[in-house]
Design an enzyme around this catalytic site. Sequence first.
Site, PDB file in Angstrom:
ATOM      1  N   LYS A 106      30.284  48.981  41.582  1.00 40.17           N
ATOM      2  CA  LYS A 106      31.405  49.877  41.862  1.00 40.17           C
ATOM      3  C   LYS A 106      31.872  50.499  40.552  1.00 40.17           C
ATOM      4  CE  LYS A 106      36.281  50.048  42.922  1.00 40.17           C
ATOM      5  NZ  LYS A 106      37.491  49.395  43.451  1.00 40.17           N
ATOM      6  N   GLY A 194      45.042  51.766  48.274  1.00 43.53           N
ATOM      7  CA  GLY A 194      46.182  52.358  48.970  1.00 43.53           C
ATOM      8  C   GLY A 194      46.523  51.721  50.299  1.00 43.53           C
TER       9      GLY A 194
END
Lengths: 263, 70
Positions: A106, A194
Site C-alpha cells: 500500500k 474516513g
Amino acid sequence: MNAPQSFNSDTWTVAGRTFTSRLIVGTGKYKSFEENAAAVEASGAEIVTVAVRRVNISDPDQPKLTDFIDPKKVTYLPNTAGCFTAEDAIRTLRLAREAGGWTLVKLEVLGEAKTLYPDMRETLRATESLVKEGFEPMVYCVDDPIAAKQLEEAGAVAIMPLGAPIGSGLGIQNRVTIRLIVEGANVPVLVDAGVGTASDAAVAMELGCDGVLMNTAIAEAKDPVLMARAMKAAVEAGRLSYLAGRMQKRRYADPSSPLAGLI
Amino acid sequence: MTQDLSIRVNGEDRRVPGGTSVAEMVGLLGLDPLRVAVERNLEVIPRSTLGQVSVEDGDDYEIVHFVGGG
C-alpha cells in the site's frame, strides 16, 4: 455487471490474488495485540495493513505483531504511513519487500501532517518508480477521478481514494467523485480512510466500490471487536445492496398496499 | 587480532568485533535475522546474503520489522 450466483462466489481480485472478504483492516491504535487479533478475526478480513518501523534494539524481546496475527493466514499489506516524499516511500517499501517477501504493497505519500492529505504529485512519481521495480502498489489517493486514472495508467493495481481525512471518522464526503472513480476504473477501487461507523462502510459498497479499508473506526470504537463484526456485516450488506440494484427514488409516496378492493 | 568496529544501528552507536557478518551482528542484538529487514548505508541487503556480507567500520544500519499500522 452480472450478479454472482450466490454471495459466497462473490470474490474480488487484486494483482492476481483473489479474496472473499471486501474489508481490509489496519492494525494500528489497538490497546493490545490480543484485542487487535480478536478484531481482525471478527472482521473476517483476509488482508491487514501493517507499518514498517525500526526494531527496538534496546529491548529486542518485546512482543511482536507477527506473534498475534499470523502472516501465513492473513495477507500483510505493508504501508508507507508517515512518508512525505516518493523517496521515503520507496525506501520503506524496499525494506518491506525484504521483510515480508512479497510485492503487494500500500502506497501513501502524505502532503502535510495536519490533514494527512495525499501529495498526488509525489504519489504518482512513487507509483511509477515502484512499478518499474516490480512492486504491485495499491495506492491511497484523493477522491479525484482524473488523478485516479493517472495512477491506474502508471500501474497502480488498486485505487484507494479517501472518503475523508485519515482517522477523522467523518464518513464519505463526496459520493459523486467516489462513484465517478468506480465507473472509470479498470482496477479495484477501495475507499481508504474516513469511515467512522458501519453505515459509512455500507455507503462505500453501495457506490460500487470493491472494498473498504479502515483502521480507526474499529480500533477507537468502545468495543472494537463488536465494531469489527458490525463492519463485516455493513460491507456485506452494502455489497449485496449494490448487486441487488436499489429502487428509484420518488419525491412523493407510492403505497405498498393495493388501492383496488378498498372497502 | 581483530579490532572492534564502530557502527550505527537504528540511530544508536554500537560496537561489534571485526569479522562479524551482518547476520551475526543482527543475532548479537538479540534479533532473529529471518524476521527483520536490514538496510546498510541506504541499500537493502537481501536476507539470503546477510551471512555473507561483512560489517565494516562506519556502517549505518536500519533494521526494521512490521508493526501495527493503518
